[in-house]
Design a protein around this motif. Structure first.
Motif, PDB file in Angstrom:
ATOM      1  N   ARG A  88      13.678  99.880 -24.524  1.00 53.69           N
ATOM      2  CA  ARG A  88      12.660 100.895 -24.789  1.00 53.69           C
ATOM      3  C   ARG A  88      13.275 102.269 -25.010  1.00 53.69           C
ATOM      4  N   GLU A  89      14.433 102.492 -24.429  1.00 51.27           N
ATOM      5  CA  GLU A  89      15.124 103.768 -24.654  1.00 51.27           C
ATOM      6  C   GLU A  89      15.637 103.876 -26.094  1.00 51.27           C
ATOM      7  N   LEU A  90      15.870 102.741 -26.733  1.00 50.59           N
ATOM      8  CA  LEU A  90      16.444 102.741 -28.075  1.00 50.59           C
ATOM      9  C   LEU A  90      15.407 102.844 -29.175  1.00 50.59           C
ATOM     10  N   VAL A  91      14.232 102.261 -28.968  1.00 53.33           N
ATOM     11  CA  VAL A  91      13.266 102.138 -30.052  1.00 53.33           C
ATOM     12  C   VAL A  91      12.618 103.484 -30.352  1.00 53.33           C
ATOM     13  N   GLN A  92      12.135 103.630 -31.588  1.00 56.67           N
ATOM     14  CA  GLN A  92      11.527 104.871 -32.046  1.00 56.67           C
ATOM     15  C   GLN A  92      10.015 104.732 -32.199  1.00 56.67           C
ATOM     16  N   PHE A  93       9.437 103.713 -31.559  1.00 57.05           N
ATOM     17  CA  PHE A  93       8.002 103.517 -31.651  1.00 57.05           C
ATOM     18  C   PHE A  93       7.436 103.294 -30.252  1.00 57.05           C
ATOM     19  N   GLU A  94       6.108 103.322 -30.158  1.00 60.23           N
ATOM     20  CA  GLU A  94       5.433 103.190 -28.873  1.00 60.23           C
ATOM     21  C   GLU A  94       5.500 101.742 -28.361  1.00 60.23           C
ATOM     22  N   THR A  95       5.727 101.598 -27.074  1.00 65.64           N
ATOM     23  CA  THR A  95       5.791 100.276 -26.451  1.00 65.64           C
ATOM     24  C   THR A  95       5.060 100.302 -25.106  1.00 65.64           C
ATOM     25  N   GLU A  96       4.813  99.129 -24.598  1.00 59.33           N
ATOM     26  CA  GLU A  96       4.283  98.967 -23.252  1.00 59.33           C
ATOM     27  C   GLU A  96       4.848  97.678 -22.670  1.00 59.33           C
ATOM     28  N   VAL A  97       4.828  97.565 -21.349  1.00 54.20           N
ATOM     29  CA  VAL A  97       5.335  96.370 -20.675  1.00 54.20           C
ATOM     30  C   VAL A  97       4.230  95.799 -19.801  1.00 54.20           C
ATOM     31  N   LEU A  98       3.921  94.528 -20.008  1.00 53.48           N
ATOM     32  CA  LEU A  98       2.981  93.800 -19.162  1.00 53.48           C
ATOM     33  C   LEU A  98       3.725  92.647 -18.500  1.00 53.48           C
ATOM     34  N   VAL A  99       3.610  92.553 -17.189  1.00 47.75           N
ATOM     35  CA  VAL A  99       4.231  91.466 -16.435  1.00 47.75           C
ATOM     36  C   VAL A  99       3.131  90.697 -15.731  1.00 47.75           C
ATOM     37  N   LEU A 100       3.022  89.420 -16.028  1.00 46.64           N
ATOM     38  CA  LEU A 100       2.048  88.560 -15.353  1.00 46.64           C
ATOM     39  C   LEU A 100       2.778  87.693 -14.352  1.00 46.64           C
ATOM     40  N   ASP A 101       2.437  87.859 -13.079  1.00 47.35           N
ATOM     41  CA  ASP A 101       3.038  87.038 -12.034  1.00 47.35           C
ATOM     42  C   ASP A 101       2.124  85.855 -11.748  1.00 47.35           C
ATOM     43  N   ASN A 102       2.635  84.673 -11.999  1.00 43.40           N
ATOM     44  CA  ASN A 102       1.846  83.443 -11.971  1.00 43.40           C
ATOM     45  C   ASN A 102       1.875  82.809 -10.573  1.00 43.40           C
ATOM     46  N   GLY A 103       1.254  83.480  -9.616  1.00 46.50           N
ATOM     47  CA  GLY A 103       1.152  82.921  -8.275  1.00 46.50           C
ATOM     48  C   GLY A 103       2.490  82.669  -7.617  1.00 46.50           C
ATOM     49  N   SER A 104       3.436  83.574  -7.801  1.00 45.19           N
ATOM     50  CA  SER A 104       4.763  83.377  -7.208  1.00 45.19           C
ATOM     51  C   SER A 104       4.712  83.638  -5.702  1.00 45.19           C
ATOM     52  N   ASP A 105       5.522  82.896  -4.964  1.00 40.17           N
ATOM     53  CA  ASP A 105       5.616  83.060  -3.516  1.00 40.17           C
ATOM     54  C   ASP A 105       6.955  83.651  -3.098  1.00 40.17           C
ATOM     55  N   ASP A 106       7.701  84.209  -4.050  1.00 36.92           N
ATOM     56  CA  ASP A 106       9.045  84.711  -3.755  1.00 36.92           C
ATOM     57  C   ASP A 106       9.120  86.236  -3.755  1.00 36.92           C
ATOM     58  N   GLY A 107       7.961  86.904  -3.698  1.00 34.10           N
ATOM     59  CA  GLY A 107       7.956  88.363  -3.668  1.00 34.10           C
ATOM     60  C   GLY A 107       8.133  89.018  -5.018  1.00 34.10           C
ATOM     61  N   SER A 108       7.922  88.281  -6.098  1.00 33.36           N
ATOM     62  CA  SER A 108       8.107  88.841  -7.438  1.00 33.36           C
ATOM     63  C   SER A 108       7.197  90.037  -7.690  1.00 33.36           C
ATOM     64  N   ALA A 109       5.911  89.896  -7.334  1.00 32.02           N
ATOM     65  CA  ALA A 109       4.960  90.977  -7.594  1.00 32.02           C
ATOM     66  C   ALA A 109       5.346  92.242  -6.830  1.00 32.02           C
ATOM     67  N   ASP A 110       5.720  92.110  -5.572  1.00 28.14           N
ATOM     68  CA  ASP A 110       6.138  93.269  -4.783  1.00 28.14           C
ATOM     69  C   ASP A 110       7.374  93.923  -5.389  1.00 28.14           C
ATOM     70  N   ALA A 111       8.288  93.122  -5.898  1.00 27.72           N
ATOM     71  CA  ALA A 111       9.504  93.668  -6.511  1.00 27.72           C
ATOM     72  C   ALA A 111       9.178  94.470  -7.759  1.00 27.72           C
ATOM     73  N   VAL A 112       8.218  93.995  -8.553  1.00 32.53           N
ATOM     74  CA  VAL A 112       7.818  94.731  -9.750  1.00 32.53           C
ATOM     75  C   VAL A 112       7.131  96.028  -9.357  1.00 32.53           C
TER      76      VAL A 112
END
Length: 424
Positions: free
Chosen positions: A140-164
């Motif tokens: 995203r630092e390189l691109v010259q256009f607008e971006t967004e990031v979506l992360v879908l956590d699929n019921g993980s039990d390893d703390g993925s959502a908290d880490a994000v």
């Protein structure tokens, strides 16, 4: 398109609650500048906060963070897509800009079109997910256009959502309590996105610098291209196939004759080329085309979901591209599990479902026999070749011939969801 607001400069912009069932929020001008009230006929005024007060509240003690995250705390992160568009207007002309750029009465204070939505689906892949997000930050630092990031956590039990969440920034985290199919999750990511293009990524995919730029350029140059797939490279360097011909009796015959590398694999060459379908580990999708065909088919749990998706796109007059200038490192989490039984079953199910859906029952049975033969030959070879497990190939044979038998990833997800609902 949002109406111009320069004729109403100096009038206060308010944030009012909209009385809908799912707690939406919408930015609404006193003079109905944004036009959102017309699309929400049941709206009721709640005496919203003036935008100047909102900007001040955001700025206090948070000058080092992007506007979007703090504004969402004041608004409603769970708003519907139309209302989220209005939220983007509230926080300024460019998502991710700093507080000192907020000026609600600038004549050009209009929503900037997002070009690429990076859509990451994660299931129990915390460490690889963080590496993938770090790679996106560099991209995203390189691109010259607008971006967004979506992360879908699929019921993980390893703390993925908290880490994000701990990463902060403008990442849009979608937490799913129950584990669902990849087709459903990828569809939700695309539907929620604001970008003209959606870059579908697995949690085990790391974009190398410039990958999304090359993929976007390929789709921009070809208006009827719906998808563009990147080169997939293993962590130790070798390139793995990422594009193939659509499955059918002829491709199954090529596999049975062990000619698939030459007759089926299409991810070859050093120039952009048309292909039948590309792997969704790093696949840029034209959102308009995806919406046109109704997103992905939820009947596919995982495997063959992107094949069916791109086949329906092809039937609608679109096509896919292989872009060798775009490279992603693929760690192949789904392929390296120490207990591959469920994955073997789900792979066979997806292949058989695709064949029955697009080619009929007779062709599906023919493909079962041809693919099973190729696995049988591998099984016999594994009996004498060191480093190969003949039992795994035997399970491939039985799963291919009888795809309805055994338990796959769908059953594993259902069992996990049942455990999660138990009290205590």
């Amino acid at each position: 398109q949002q109406p111009p607001i320069d004729r109403r400069q100096g009038q206060p912009l308010k944030v009012n609650d909209v009385g809908l069932a799912r707690n939406p929020a919408v930015a609404q001008h006193v003079g109905n500048v944004l036009g959102e009230a017309d699309r929400a006929p049941r709206a009721r005024s709640a005496g919203g906060m003036a935008i100047e007060e909102l900007a001040t509240a955001i700025a206090v003690c948070w000058w080092q963070l992007g506007v979007a995250k703090r504004a969402r705390q004041k608004l409603d992160v769970e708003a519907a897509r139309r209302e989220r568009s209005a939220q983007r207007v509230v926080v300024g002309r460019r998502v991710g800009r700093w507080v000192d750029n907020v000026n609600p009465h600038r004549p050009d204070n209009t929503r900037v079109t997002v070009e690429i939505s990076y859509c990451v689906c994660n299931t129990e892949g915390r460490s690889m997910l963080l590496r993938s997000i770090a790679a996106l930050g560099a991209e995203r630092e390189l691109v010259q256009f607008e971006t967004e990031v979506l992360v879908l956590d699929n019921g993980s039990d390893d703390g993925s959502a908290d880490a994000v969440r701990a990463l902060g920034g403008d990442i849009q985290l979608i937490e799913i309590a129950e584990r669902r199919s990849k087709a459903v999750n990828d569809s939700e990511l695309m539907e929620r996105s604001q970008g003209r293009y959606c870059l579908l990524l697995n949690e085990d995919s790391e974009l190398l610098p410039g990958a999304s730029v090359a993929l976007r350029a390929a789709l921009e140059a070809d208006p009827r291209a719906a998808c563009a797939v990147a080169v997939l490279r293993r962590p130790d360097g070798p390139v793995q196939p990422s594009a193939w011909r659509f499955p059918g009796v002829r491709t199954a015959l090529a596999q049975a004759l062990f000619l698939h590398r030459w007759l089926v694999v299409q991810s070859k060459g050093s120039t952009v080329r048309r292909v039948d379908w590309g792997q969704s580990a790093a696949l840029l999708v034209r959102r308009q085309a995806a919406e046109e065909v109704g997103w992905m088919d939820s009947a596919f749990f995982v495997y063959s979901d992107e094949v069916d998706f791109q086949k329906r796109l092809a039937d609608a007059g679109w096509h896919a591209l292989y872009v060798p200038q775009a490279v992603a490192v693929h760690h192949e989490q789904l392929s390296t599990d120490v207990v591959p039984e469920r994955r073997i079953v789900e792979l066979a199910r997806g292949r058989d479902r695709y064949m029955r859906k697009h080619h009929g029952l007779v062709a599906a049975f023919a493909v079962r026999g041809l693919i099973a033969w190729s696995y049988l030959v591998r099984m016999l070879a594994a009996l004498v070749l060191p480093g190969h497990d003949w039992r795994r190939y035997r399970r491939d044979v039985t799963a291919t011939l009888w795809p309805s038998r055994g338990e796959g990833l769908r059953e594993a997800a259902a069992a996990r969801n049942e455990r999660a609902q138990r009290p205590g």
